[in-house]
Write an enzyme that holds these catalytic residues in place. Structure first.
Site, PDB file in Angstrom:
ATOM      1  N   LYS A  71      40.553 -21.949 -11.037  1.00  0.00           N
ATOM      2  CA  LYS A  71      42.011 -22.046 -11.017  1.00  0.00           C
ATOM      3  C   LYS A  71      42.669 -20.712 -11.381  1.00  0.00           C
ATOM      4  O   LYS A  71      43.619 -20.281 -10.732  1.00  0.00           O
ATOM      5  CB  LYS A  71      42.467 -23.164 -11.966  1.00  0.00           C
ATOM      6  CG  LYS A  71      41.979 -24.547 -11.550  1.00  0.00           C
ATOM      7  CD  LYS A  71      42.547 -25.644 -12.431  1.00  0.00           C
ATOM      8  CE  LYS A  71      42.006 -25.603 -13.849  1.00  0.00           C
ATOM      9  NZ  LYS A  71      40.542 -25.854 -13.890  1.00  0.00           N
ATOM     10  N   THR A  72      42.171 -20.062 -12.429  1.00  0.00           N
ATOM     11  CA  THR A  72      42.731 -18.770 -12.822  1.00  0.00           C
ATOM     12  C   THR A  72      42.514 -17.738 -11.728  1.00  0.00           C
ATOM     13  O   THR A  72      43.404 -16.938 -11.414  1.00  0.00           O
ATOM     14  CB  THR A  72      42.088 -18.292 -14.134  1.00  0.00           C
ATOM     15  OG1 THR A  72      42.334 -19.247 -15.155  1.00  0.00           O
ATOM     16  CG2 THR A  72      42.655 -16.954 -14.562  1.00  0.00           C
ATOM     17  N   ASP A 116      48.296 -21.493 -17.777  1.00  0.00           N
ATOM     18  CA  ASP A 116      47.070 -22.273 -17.858  1.00  0.00           C
ATOM     19  C   ASP A 116      47.279 -23.456 -18.792  1.00  0.00           C
ATOM     20  O   ASP A 116      48.079 -23.387 -19.735  1.00  0.00           O
ATOM     21  CB  ASP A 116      45.934 -21.386 -18.381  1.00  0.00           C
ATOM     22  CG  ASP A 116      44.566 -21.981 -18.109  1.00  0.00           C
ATOM     23  OD1 ASP A 116      44.478 -22.936 -17.315  1.00  0.00           O
ATOM     24  OD2 ASP A 116      43.584 -21.497 -18.704  1.00  0.00           O
ATOM     25  N   THR A 165      43.735 -29.295 -16.344  1.00  0.00           N
ATOM     26  CA  THR A 165      42.518 -30.091 -16.242  1.00  0.00           C
ATOM     27  C   THR A 165      42.827 -31.585 -16.342  1.00  0.00           C
ATOM     28  O   THR A 165      41.942 -32.407 -16.135  1.00  0.00           O
ATOM     29  CB  THR A 165      41.530 -29.707 -17.357  1.00  0.00           C
ATOM     30  OG1 THR A 165      42.182 -29.843 -18.631  1.00  0.00           O
ATOM     31  CG2 THR A 165      41.071 -28.267 -17.193  1.00  0.00           C
ATOM     32  N   ARG A 224      31.621 -21.237 -12.958  1.00  0.00           N
ATOM     33  CA  ARG A 224      31.639 -20.537 -14.242  1.00  0.00           C
ATOM     34  C   ARG A 224      30.295 -20.674 -14.943  1.00  0.00           C
ATOM     35  O   ARG A 224      29.757 -19.706 -15.498  1.00  0.00           O
ATOM     36  CB  ARG A 224      32.740 -21.090 -15.141  1.00  0.00           C
ATOM     37  CG  ARG A 224      32.757 -20.454 -16.530  1.00  0.00           C
ATOM     38  CD  ARG A 224      33.638 -21.221 -17.486  1.00  0.00           C
ATOM     39  NE  ARG A 224      35.024 -21.207 -17.035  1.00  0.00           N
ATOM     40  CZ  ARG A 224      35.938 -22.063 -17.484  1.00  0.00           C
ATOM     41  NH1 ARG A 224      35.607 -22.992 -18.348  1.00  0.00           N
ATOM     42  NH2 ARG A 224      37.188 -21.986 -17.062  1.00  0.00           N
TER      43      ARG A 224
END
Length: 346
Positions: A71-72, A116, A165, A224
């Protein structure tokens, strides 16, 4: 393709400046370089191309999905491909309407603002954000009580990219103001292998296909985690093997050293399963009781451990508590009772 943090939102080893530099280097810089998420990539590409043709800022974007899926990175790509500056913030850092007002009033025209964990913003800040997103202005209250007055403040046009999330925690008025919502899904092993191939090349580590597949299988569908495990394999190969390469044997030895089992469970995952099966006979057992038994906070067990265990069918959530499914017994090498029948009866 790597967000801040660590697998499934948990805190891993402290990240120093060198690790942060590696994280930044592994991030793709464009949608063309971004691996996986084909639907979201296509939707974002259309959104950005239309904004470029019309010479305007892209619509506000909400990116929803589990931690670690990119997402980032996508927010950074939106800014890069729009040729706009990027401002980074987070929901927990915006705990008062004044915090948000200061942030919004400092934006330059066309800037991309990334927030975020946007669902963790203070409610007063959320309500201020409604007007800012829609009309690019905010109302600032001056004074208190009967003498209080509202002063309107015009804002420079901006694009908000929110990441969450837990999209269900966002109030409907805020969610409805996003022009596009992208839902990111867990990766399959083939896409994770592509992620590992790209990252290993950037890290200067060569490995055969079976070694990349081994890391992908243990990465819980999350880029990740794949990149984090790859860095640990690189370290192991550097110390114990041949510099610049890693074999399947070295991959397995490195991941065993770091307590990552063949399907990606780590020490805490196995502790929860083992406690549930051996101490509570498979459940049902309440979340708080289970958390105390493994020495963790209930929120950690619920938000960090359970999502993956539920997704792979090892754990069930019932009105009476958590229960271990037959697959969990099989993975632990134990003979299981009729847990599935118990789950269906609840």
């Amino acid at each position: 393709m790597v967000d801040e943090g660590s697998p499934e939102g948990r805190s891993a080893e402290p990240i120093d400046e060198a690790e942060l530099a590696i994280e930044g280097a592994l991030r793709p810089g464009s949608l063309g370089e971004f691996i996986g998420q084909p639907k979201v990539r296509g939707q974002l590409q259309l959104l950005l191309d239309a904004a470029r043709i019309q010479n305007r800022s892209p619509d506000h974007i909400l990116l929803a999905g589990p931690p670690g899926l990119g997402k980032t990175t996508l927010a950074m790509i939106v800014a890069h491909e729009s040729e706009r500056p990027l401002r980074l913030s987070s929901g927990p850092a915006i705990q008062h309407a004044g915090d948000l007002a200061a942030l919004l009033s400092s934006l330059v025209p066309g800037e991309v603002l990334f927030i975020d964990e946007i669902h963790r913003m203070a409610r007063s800040a959320e309500e201020m954000l409604y007007l800012a997103m829609e009309d690019f202005r905010i109302d600032i209250m001056v004074g208190k009580g009967a003498g209080a007055t509202s002063i309107p403040l015009d804002l420079a046009p901006f694009t908000l990219v929110g990441a969450t999330t837990r999209s269900g925690l966002l109030p409907n008025p805020l969610r409805d103001r996003f022009g596009f919502t992208g839902h990111l899904e867990f990766y399959d092993d083939s896409d994770l292998e592509k992620v590992i191939l790209r990252s290993s090349g950037m890290l200067g580590v060569s490995m055969p296909g079976d070694a990349r597949a081994e890391i992908a299988r243990r990465s819980r569908g999350t880029p990740r985690i794949a990149n984090r495990l790859l860095r640990r394999v690189r370290d192991y190969a550097l110390v114990h093997g041949e510099h610049g390469s890693a074999s399947i044997a070295e991959v397995r030895a490195a991941l065993e050293l770091y307590d990552v089992d063949p399907i990606g469970l780590d020490r805490l995952d196995r502790a929860v399963l083992d406690t549930l099966v051996r101490r509570f006979r498979g459940g049902p057992v309440g979340l708080s009781t289970l958390a105390v038994a493994v020495g963790e906070e209930a929120e950690t067990v619920e938000s960090v451990v359970e999502p993956f265990l539920v997704r792979i069918g090892f754990l069930g959530r019932t009105p009476r508590g958590r229960v271990a499914m037959p697959e969990a017994y099989e993975h632990l090498g134990l003979q299981h009772p009729e847990t599935a029948a118990l789950f269906n009866d609840l």
